[in-house]
Design a protein around this motif. Structure first.
Motif, PDB file in Angstrom:
ATOM      1  N   LEU A  64      11.840  -3.440   1.857  1.00 45.32           N
ATOM      2  CA  LEU A  64      11.052  -2.245   2.158  1.00 45.32           C
ATOM      3  C   LEU A  64      11.978  -1.121   2.626  1.00 45.32           C
ATOM      4  CD1 LEU A  64       8.223  -0.951   2.541  1.00 45.32           C
ATOM      5  CD2 LEU A  64       8.333  -1.708   4.929  1.00 45.32           C
ATOM      6  N   PRO A  65      12.029   0.011   1.913  1.00 44.45           N
ATOM      7  CA  PRO A  65      12.855   1.144   2.370  1.00 44.45           C
ATOM      8  C   PRO A  65      12.300   1.719   3.671  1.00 44.45           C
ATOM      9  CG  PRO A  65      12.292   1.353   0.038  1.00 44.45           C
ATOM     10  CD  PRO A  65      11.425   0.269   0.595  1.00 44.45           C
ATOM     11  N   ILE A  66      13.164   1.882   4.677  1.00 47.73           N
ATOM     12  CA  ILE A  66      12.756   2.360   5.995  1.00 47.73           C
ATOM     13  C   ILE A  66      13.730   3.418   6.475  1.00 47.73           C
ATOM     14  CG2 ILE A  66      12.438   1.729   8.437  1.00 47.73           C
ATOM     15  CD1 ILE A  66      11.596  -1.040   7.563  1.00 47.73           C
ATOM     16  N   VAL A  67      13.203   4.481   7.073  1.00 48.44           N
ATOM     17  CA  VAL A  67      14.016   5.477   7.778  1.00 48.44           C
ATOM     18  C   VAL A  67      13.455   5.600   9.190  1.00 48.44           C
ATOM     19  CG1 VAL A  67      14.797   7.863   7.904  1.00 48.44           C
ATOM     20  CG2 VAL A  67      14.614   6.726   5.678  1.00 48.44           C
TER      21      VAL A  67
ATOM     22  N   ALA B  48       0.815  -1.209   0.000  1.00 50.11           N
ATOM     23  CA  ALA B  48       0.000   0.000   0.000  1.00 50.11           C
ATOM     24  C   ALA B  48       0.850   1.261   0.000  1.00 50.11           C
ATOM     25  CB  ALA B  48      -0.931   0.003   1.219  1.00 50.11           C
ATOM     26  N   PHE B  49       2.144   1.124   0.273  1.00 48.07           N
ATOM     27  CA  PHE B  49       3.039   2.280   0.279  1.00 48.07           C
ATOM     28  C   PHE B  49       4.423   1.853  -0.192  1.00 48.07           C
ATOM     29  CE2 PHE B  49       2.488   0.482   4.512  1.00 48.07           C
ATOM     30  CZ  PHE B  49       3.782   0.114   4.852  1.00 48.07           C
ATOM     31  N   ASP B  50       5.228   2.855  -0.603  1.00 47.13           N
ATOM     32  CA  ASP B  50       6.520   2.578  -1.223  1.00 47.13           C
ATOM     33  C   ASP B  50       7.669   2.503  -0.216  1.00 47.13           C
ATOM     34  OD1 ASP B  50       5.258   2.692  -3.701  1.00 47.13           O
ATOM     35  OD2 ASP B  50       5.536   4.867  -3.832  1.00 47.13           O
ATOM     36  N   GLY B  51       7.530   3.165   0.908  1.00 48.88           N
ATOM     37  CA  GLY B  51       8.580   3.185   1.926  1.00 48.88           C
ATOM     38  C   GLY B  51       7.979   3.634   3.240  1.00 48.88           C
ATOM     39  N   LEU B  52       8.783   3.584   4.298  1.00 52.66           N
ATOM     40  CA  LEU B  52       8.250   3.766   5.640  1.00 52.66           C
ATOM     41  C   LEU B  52       9.137   4.667   6.487  1.00 52.66           C
ATOM     42  CD1 LEU B  52       6.000   2.683   7.608  1.00 52.66           C
ATOM     43  CD2 LEU B  52       7.653   0.923   8.288  1.00 52.66           C
ATOM     44  N   VAL B  53       8.506   5.646   7.162  1.00 53.32           N
ATOM     45  CA  VAL B  53       9.147   6.436   8.208  1.00 53.32           C
ATOM     46  C   VAL B  53       8.661   5.888   9.544  1.00 53.32           C
ATOM     47  CG1 VAL B  53       9.367   8.716   9.276  1.00 53.32           C
ATOM     48  CG2 VAL B  53       9.320   8.503   6.773  1.00 53.32           C
ATOM     49  N   VAL B  54       9.579   5.675  10.503  1.00 56.16           N
ATOM     50  CA  VAL B  54       9.215   4.993  11.744  1.00 56.16           C
ATOM     51  C   VAL B  54       9.695   5.754  12.965  1.00 56.16           C
ATOM     52  CG1 VAL B  54       9.456   2.876  13.113  1.00 56.16           C
ATOM     53  CG2 VAL B  54       9.367   2.740  10.623  1.00 56.16           C
ATOM     54  N   VAL B  55       8.808   5.938  13.939  1.00 51.52           N
ATOM     55  CA  VAL B  55       9.200   6.188  15.320  1.00 51.52           C
ATOM     56  C   VAL B  55       8.944   4.860  16.015  1.00 51.52           C
ATOM     57  CG1 VAL B  55       8.806   7.514  17.417  1.00 51.52           C
ATOM     58  CG2 VAL B  55       8.550   8.613  15.184  1.00 51.52           C
ATOM     59  N   GLU B  56       9.988   4.193  16.410  1.00 51.14           N
ATOM     60  CA  GLU B  56       9.915   2.773  16.761  1.00 51.14           C
ATOM     61  C   GLU B  56       8.977   2.467  17.928  1.00 51.14           C
ATOM     62  OE1 GLU B  56      12.704  -0.522  18.929  1.00 51.14           O
ATOM     63  OE2 GLU B  56      13.650   1.273  18.119  1.00 51.14           O
ATOM     64  N   PRO B  57       7.887   1.729  17.680  1.00 51.15           N
ATOM     65  CA  PRO B  57       7.094   1.207  18.800  1.00 51.15           C
ATOM     66  C   PRO B  57       7.894   0.129  19.541  1.00 51.15           C
ATOM     67  CG  PRO B  57       5.835   1.232  16.746  1.00 51.15           C
ATOM     68  CD  PRO B  57       7.271   1.453  16.387  1.00 51.15           C
ATOM     69  N   GLU B  58       7.571  -0.075  20.801  1.00 56.04           N
ATOM     70  CA  GLU B  58       8.279  -1.068  21.607  1.00 56.04           C
ATOM     71  C   GLU B  58       8.237  -2.444  20.944  1.00 56.04           C
ATOM     72  OE1 GLU B  58       9.940  -1.090  24.713  1.00 56.04           O
ATOM     73  OE2 GLU B  58      10.041   1.071  24.413  1.00 56.04           O
ATOM     74  N   ASN B  59       9.382  -3.110  20.957  1.00 52.61           N
ATOM     75  CA  ASN B  59       9.496  -4.520  20.542  1.00 52.61           C
ATOM     76  C   ASN B  59       9.135  -4.765  19.081  1.00 52.61           C
ATOM     77  OD1 ASN B  59      10.134  -5.268  23.283  1.00 52.61           O
ATOM     78  ND2 ASN B  59       7.946  -5.155  23.754  1.00 52.61           N
ATOM     79  N   THR B  60       9.401  -3.782  18.221  1.00 56.41           N
ATOM     80  CA  THR B  60       9.115  -3.978  16.792  1.00 56.41           C
ATOM     81  C   THR B  60      10.366  -3.915  15.924  1.00 56.41           C
ATOM     82  OG1 THR B  60       8.665  -1.610  16.462  1.00 56.41           O
ATOM     83  CG2 THR B  60       6.774  -3.020  17.013  1.00 56.41           C
ATOM     84  N   LEU B  61      11.529  -3.621  16.517  1.00 58.95           N
ATOM     85  CA  LEU B  61      12.718  -3.409  15.693  1.00 58.95           C
ATOM     86  C   LEU B  61      13.085  -4.665  14.904  1.00 58.95           C
ATOM     87  CD1 LEU B  61      14.922  -1.487  14.791  1.00 58.95           C
ATOM     88  CD2 LEU B  61      16.313  -2.253  16.732  1.00 58.95           C
ATOM     89  N   GLY B  62      12.966  -5.846  15.522  1.00 56.32           N
ATOM     90  CA  GLY B  62      13.282  -7.075  14.808  1.00 56.32           C
ATOM     91  C   GLY B  62      12.391  -7.266  13.596  1.00 56.32           C
ATOM     92  N   HIS B  63      11.114  -7.004  13.762  1.00 57.94           N
ATOM     93  CA  HIS B  63      10.162  -7.127  12.647  1.00 57.94           C
ATOM     94  C   HIS B  63      10.478  -6.119  11.550  1.00 57.94           C
ATOM     95  CE1 HIS B  63       6.497  -8.010  10.536  1.00 57.94           C
ATOM     96  NE2 HIS B  63       5.960  -6.824  10.779  1.00 57.94           N
ATOM     97  N   LEU B  64      10.786  -4.883  11.946  1.00 54.25           N
ATOM     98  CA  LEU B  64      11.120  -3.852  10.962  1.00 54.25           C
ATOM     99  C   LEU B  64      12.394  -4.209  10.202  1.00 54.25           C
ATOM    100  CD1 LEU B  64      10.345  -0.714  13.147  1.00 54.25           C
ATOM    101  CD2 LEU B  64       9.022  -1.506  11.177  1.00 54.25           C
ATOM    102  N   THR B  65      13.354  -4.780  10.907  1.00 53.65           N
ATOM    103  CA  THR B  65      14.602  -5.191  10.257  1.00 53.65           C
ATOM    104  C   THR B  65      14.334  -6.252   9.198  1.00 53.65           C
ATOM    105  OG1 THR B  65      15.885  -4.675  12.239  1.00 53.65           O
ATOM    106  CG2 THR B  65      16.900  -6.160  10.648  1.00 53.65           C
TER     107      THR B  65
ATOM    108  N   HIS C 258      20.862   1.286  16.965  1.00 55.07           N
ATOM    109  CA  HIS C 258      21.727   1.279  15.783  1.00 55.07           C
ATOM    110  C   HIS C 258      21.265   0.262  14.738  1.00 55.07           C
ATOM    111  CE1 HIS C 258      24.182   3.797  18.278  1.00 55.07           C
ATOM    112  NE2 HIS C 258      24.401   2.835  19.132  1.00 55.07           N
ATOM    113  N   PRO C 259      20.096   0.459  14.146  1.00 57.53           N
ATOM    114  CA  PRO C 259      19.589  -0.496  13.160  1.00 57.53           C
ATOM    115  C   PRO C 259      20.413  -0.449  11.880  1.00 57.53           C
ATOM    116  CG  PRO C 259      18.248   1.473  13.176  1.00 57.53           C
ATOM    117  CD  PRO C 259      19.220   1.623  14.313  1.00 57.53           C
TER     118      PRO C 259
END
Length: 324
Positions: free
Chosen positions: A140-143, A116-133, A151-152
Motif C-alpha cells: 500500500l503506497p503511504i505518505v 477502496a483506495f489506491d494509496g494513503l496520506v496519514v497524520v499518524e494516530p497514536e500507536n498505529t505506525l507498526g500497523h501502517l508499516t 523516521h518510517p
C-alpha cells in the motif's frame, strides 16, 4: 509472518485463482464459495497486495486519508490542501479518523482489504505506525505528514521544527528577553524535541515544563509558575492553543503582555490573530504540507519512485503584539 493468498486458499479449501477472483470480483465464483473465502480473509487478517489488485482491478482513482481526529486546530487547513490536490487530479478522497480507537482502526483495515483506495496520506494516530508499516510492506503506497521523529520506511512531509524553535529564540533574544519559560508538548513527539533543541541552541534555559497542547495545560503551567514567584520575562508554548492559555493566566494575574512577559506560540492557526493581544507565533505551512503529501502520493501512483528522504517545508516567524 505475513498472511498470503496461499494461506487463504488452503484454509478455505479452494485454489489461489478462486481467492483472486473473489478479491477482484472477477470471474464466476459460486456464492457460497465466495462467502467462505471472504470469511477466511477476515479471520486471517489477509491484506491483498495493492500492486496485484491494481493490475487485476485497475485504479479506483481514490486516495485515503487517515488522521487521529478532525478537532485538531490546524487539521482543516491541512485537509484542504489534500482535497484541493487530489480533486485537481480527478481523484476522490476517503477520510478515516481514529476517534473510536481499535474499532476505528479495524474499520479502516477492512477498507484497505477491500482496496477502496489506491494509496494513503496519514497524520499518524497514536500507536498505529507498526500497523501502517506492515500495510506499506504489503504494497500500500503511504505518505506520512509529520513523522514525529519516528523516521518510517515510507515517504513523509515534515517542517523545520528545529529552525522554528531557533527563530523564536533569536527574536526574543533580540528583544532583550533572557529568562524564558518553555511550555512543550508531550516530549515523546519528535517535533517537540526538535522545537526545544532549536530554541535552546540559541537561548539556553532550564525552565521547561512538559505540557499537553491544551489551553488548560498552558493556563495551569503559568498559574503554578506565578504561585512559586519564578522570575520570567517570556513564555514560549509549542502550540498556539497552549499559548492562549498562557495569555489567559497572565491577564488574570495582572501581568502585562508584552511589557512584563512576552509570549510566543507555534503553528499560526487562525485564532492566533484574534487573541488579546494578537499572538506572535511560528507558522507551519499546514496547507502546503497537505498539498505536498498528496502530490507525492499521486506521483508515486503514476509510476514515479518515492524520494528516499522527507520533503522538508520551512517554518516562518510571524511577529504580532504579544512579542513585538
Amino acid at each position: 509472518m505475513r498472511v498470503t493468498i496461499a494461506d487463504v486458499a488452503r484454509e478455505a479449501g479452494v485454489s489461489k485463482t478462486t481467492v483472486s477472483r473473489v478479491i477482484n470480483t472477477k470471474g464466476e465464483v459460486d456464492r457460497s464459495t465466495a462467502a467462505r473465502v471472504r470469511e477466511v480473509i477476515a479471520q486471517l487478517g489477509y491484506v491483498p497486495s495493492s500492486g496485484a489488485v491494481g493490475l487485476a482491478r485497475g485504479s479506483s482513482r481514490t486516495v485515503g486519508m487517515l488522521v487521529p481526529s478532525l478537532t485538531w486546530p490546524w487539521m482543516g487547513e491541512l485537509l484542504q490542501g489534500v482535497v484541493d490536490t487530489v480533486e485537481a487530479a480527478d481523484y476522490g478522497l476517503l477520510l478515516f479518523t481514529c476517534n473510536r480507537g481499535a474499532e476505528s482502526v479495524q474499520r479502516f483495515t477492512s477498507q484497505v482489504s477491500a482496496r477502496a483506495f489506491d494509496g494513503l496520506v496519514v497524520v499518524e494516530p497514536e500507536n498505529t505506525l507498526g500497523h501502517l508499516t506492515e500495510l506499506h510492506r504489503d504494497g500500500l503506497p503511504i505518505v506520512l505528514i509529520d513523522d514525529r521523529g519516528h523516521h518510517p520506511e515510507f515517504p513523509s512531509v515534515v517542517t523545520t521544527n528545529h529552525e522554528g524553535g531557533a527563530s523564536a529564540a533569536r527574536h526574543l533574544r533580540a528583544a532583550g528577553r533572557s529568562r524564558p519559560l518553555i511550555l512543550t508538548g508531550p516530549q515523546h513527539f519528535g517535533c517537540v524535541r526538535d522545537r526545544l533543541d532549536g530554541f535552546r541552541s540559541v537561548l539556553p534555559t532550564e525552565l521547561v515544563v512538559e505540557g499537553d497542547f491544551t489551553e488548560r495545560g498552558g493556563r495551569l503551567a503559568v498559574e503554578e509558575l506565578l504561585a512559586r514567584d519564578v522570575a520570567v520575562d517570556a513564555g514560549v508554548a509549542h502550540n498556539d492553543i497552549s499559548a492562549a492559555g498562557v495569555l489567559r493566566a497572565l491577564r488574570a494575574a495582572g501581568r502585562r503582555v508584552p511589557d512584563d512577559i512576552a509570549v510566543v506560540g507555534f503553528d499560526d492557526i487562525p485564532m492566533a490573530e484574534h487573541t488579546e493581544p494578537p499572538l506572535t507565533t511560528v507558522r507551519q505551512p499546514t496547507r502546503r504540507m497537505g498539498e505536498t503529501a498528496a502530490r507525492m502520493l499521486l506521483s508515486h501512483l503514476g509510476g514515479t519512485p518515492v524520494p528516499d528522504r522527507p520533503a522538508v517545508l520551512p517554518t516562518e516567524l510571524v511577529v504580532r503584539h504579544s512579542a513585538p
